[in-house]
Design an enzyme around this catalytic site. Structure first.
Site, PDB file in Angstrom:
ATOM      1  N   TYR A 109      11.542   6.432  -0.818  1.00  0.00           N
ATOM      2  CA  TYR A 109      12.956   6.208  -1.135  1.00  0.00           C
ATOM      3  C   TYR A 109      13.576   5.311  -0.080  1.00  0.00           C
ATOM      4  O   TYR A 109      13.262   5.416   1.109  1.00  0.00           O
ATOM      5  CB  TYR A 109      13.702   7.546  -1.167  1.00  0.00           C
ATOM      6  N   HIS A 110      14.457   4.412  -0.520  1.00  0.00           N
ATOM      7  CA  HIS A 110      15.284   3.627   0.400  1.00  0.00           C
ATOM      8  C   HIS A 110      16.739   3.806   0.002  1.00  0.00           C
ATOM      9  O   HIS A 110      17.062   3.892  -1.193  1.00  0.00           O
ATOM     10  CB  HIS A 110      14.938   2.136   0.332  1.00  0.00           C
ATOM     11  N   CYS A 132       5.603   9.920  -0.445  1.00  0.00           N
ATOM     12  CA  CYS A 132       4.286   9.382  -0.090  1.00  0.00           C
ATOM     13  C   CYS A 132       3.151  10.135  -0.773  1.00  0.00           C
ATOM     14  O   CYS A 132       1.995  10.039  -0.367  1.00  0.00           O
ATOM     15  CB  CYS A 132       4.087   9.371   1.430  1.00  0.00           C
ATOM     16  N   GLY A 141       4.487   1.077   4.686  1.00  0.00           N
ATOM     17  CA  GLY A 141       3.600   0.551   3.667  1.00  0.00           C
ATOM     18  C   GLY A 141       3.618  -0.960   3.752  1.00  0.00           C
ATOM     19  O   GLY A 141       4.690  -1.557   3.810  1.00  0.00           O
ATOM     20  N   PHE A 172       8.440  -0.923   7.284  1.00  0.00           N
ATOM     21  CA  PHE A 172       8.765   0.472   7.606  1.00  0.00           C
ATOM     22  C   PHE A 172      10.180   0.817   7.156  1.00  0.00           C
ATOM     23  O   PHE A 172      11.028  -0.055   6.965  1.00  0.00           O
ATOM     24  CB  PHE A 172       8.626   0.731   9.111  1.00  0.00           C
ATOM     25  N   ILE A 217       4.809   6.695  -3.170  1.00  0.00           N
ATOM     26  CA  ILE A 217       6.229   6.545  -3.493  1.00  0.00           C
ATOM     27  C   ILE A 217       7.107   6.836  -2.281  1.00  0.00           C
ATOM     28  O   ILE A 217       6.764   7.687  -1.448  1.00  0.00           O
ATOM     29  CB  ILE A 217       6.624   7.465  -4.672  1.00  0.00           C
ATOM     30  N   GLY A 225       0.823  -1.185   0.000  1.00  0.00           N
ATOM     31  CA  GLY A 225       0.000   0.000   0.000  1.00  0.00           C
ATOM     32  C   GLY A 225       0.867   1.248   0.000  1.00  0.00           C
ATOM     33  O   GLY A 225       2.079   1.189   0.128  1.00  0.00           O
TER      34      GLY A 225
END
Length: 239
Positions: free
Chosen positions: A93-94, A190, A161, A173, A91, A88
């Site tokens: 970033y990681h 987001c 999400g 998370f 968008i 869910g």
């Protein structure tokens, strides 16, 4: 109900590889649940993965592509990748300096309430931040953990999400600890315009021990979910 959780820290791992492995664990739990219909004595396992990803942007199933502000060539120039995924949310970033946690658990071992599950995940992070004198809170209608909600300085420190099917969860998370926040400038995080992101590093003015943060996260997760963590050797084939 099995409240034991196998814990594995995957270190720095490619996003797609990790997503594929989440799917393997997710399917394993679901398959056992289906088999339990005829063999009720079976027990479903639970997993918790810590990971740090190379630079990557991910778009949830309800997300809007226009919230990614980079072209394919620009992504490549920044050394980043992009994936549309099955969680869910919009968008995010990681990247390095960010603690990502993926609980892959059978909620029937704990409680069957997705709303409660999300609130508990948020509470884990809120309690962890409090140990560093950072006051995290929730923002109504916006999943995740924020600072200074209701002020012109509201900023997000942890994105969330999840996906859930047959009460089995995946994804989770992403807590900004020592992350390079400049990468968030390439998206509308987001899908929420006009709000900033932050990190523990920025808030505290100094680098933060990420291993210590992980230990605190696990401690609070164990208390809230009444779970027992076991460092798992069974995922070594993925390393």
């Amino acid at each position: 109900m099995n409240k034991k959780i196998h814990l594995q820290d995957l270190g720095n791992k490619d996003y797609k590889e990790t997503w594929d492995y989440q799917e393997v664990l997710f399917k394993k739990i679901v398959d056992i649940k289906l088999e339990k219909r005829t063999n009720p004595e079976l027990v479903t396992p639970n997993y918790f993965l810590f990971v740090e990803h190379p630079h990557v942007y991910t778009l949830g199933k309800s997300g809007d592509m226009s919230n990614l502000l980079l072209s394919e060539k620009q992504l490549e120039a920044k050394g980043a990748t992009f994936y549309k995924i099955n969680r869910g949310g919009d968008i995010t970033y990681h990247g390095p300096g960010q603690i990502v946690g993926y609980p892959i658990v059978d909620l029937e071992n704990f409680f069957t309430d997705i709303h409660k599950y999300l609130r508990f995940l948020e509470e884990v992070i809120i309690l962890t931040l409090a140990e560093y004198n950072i006051t995290g809170t929730r923002s109504e209608g916006e999943t995740g953990v924020w600072l200074d909600v209701g002020t012109p300085f509201a900023r997000k420190i942890c994105a969330m999400g999840v996906r859930a099917s047959r009460w089995v969860t995946m994804h989770g998370f992403a807590l900004n600890v020592n992350a390079n926040l400049g990468y968030f400038d390439n998206i509308i995080p987001c899908g929420i315009k006009g709000k900033a992101v932050t990190s523990m590093h920025v808030e505290l003015g100094a680098a933060v021990d990420e291993e210590e943060v992980k230990r605190k996260i696990i401690s609070h997760f164990a208390i809230l979910f009444e779970a027992n963590f076991k460092t798992s050797e069974m995922l070594r084939q993925f390393e």
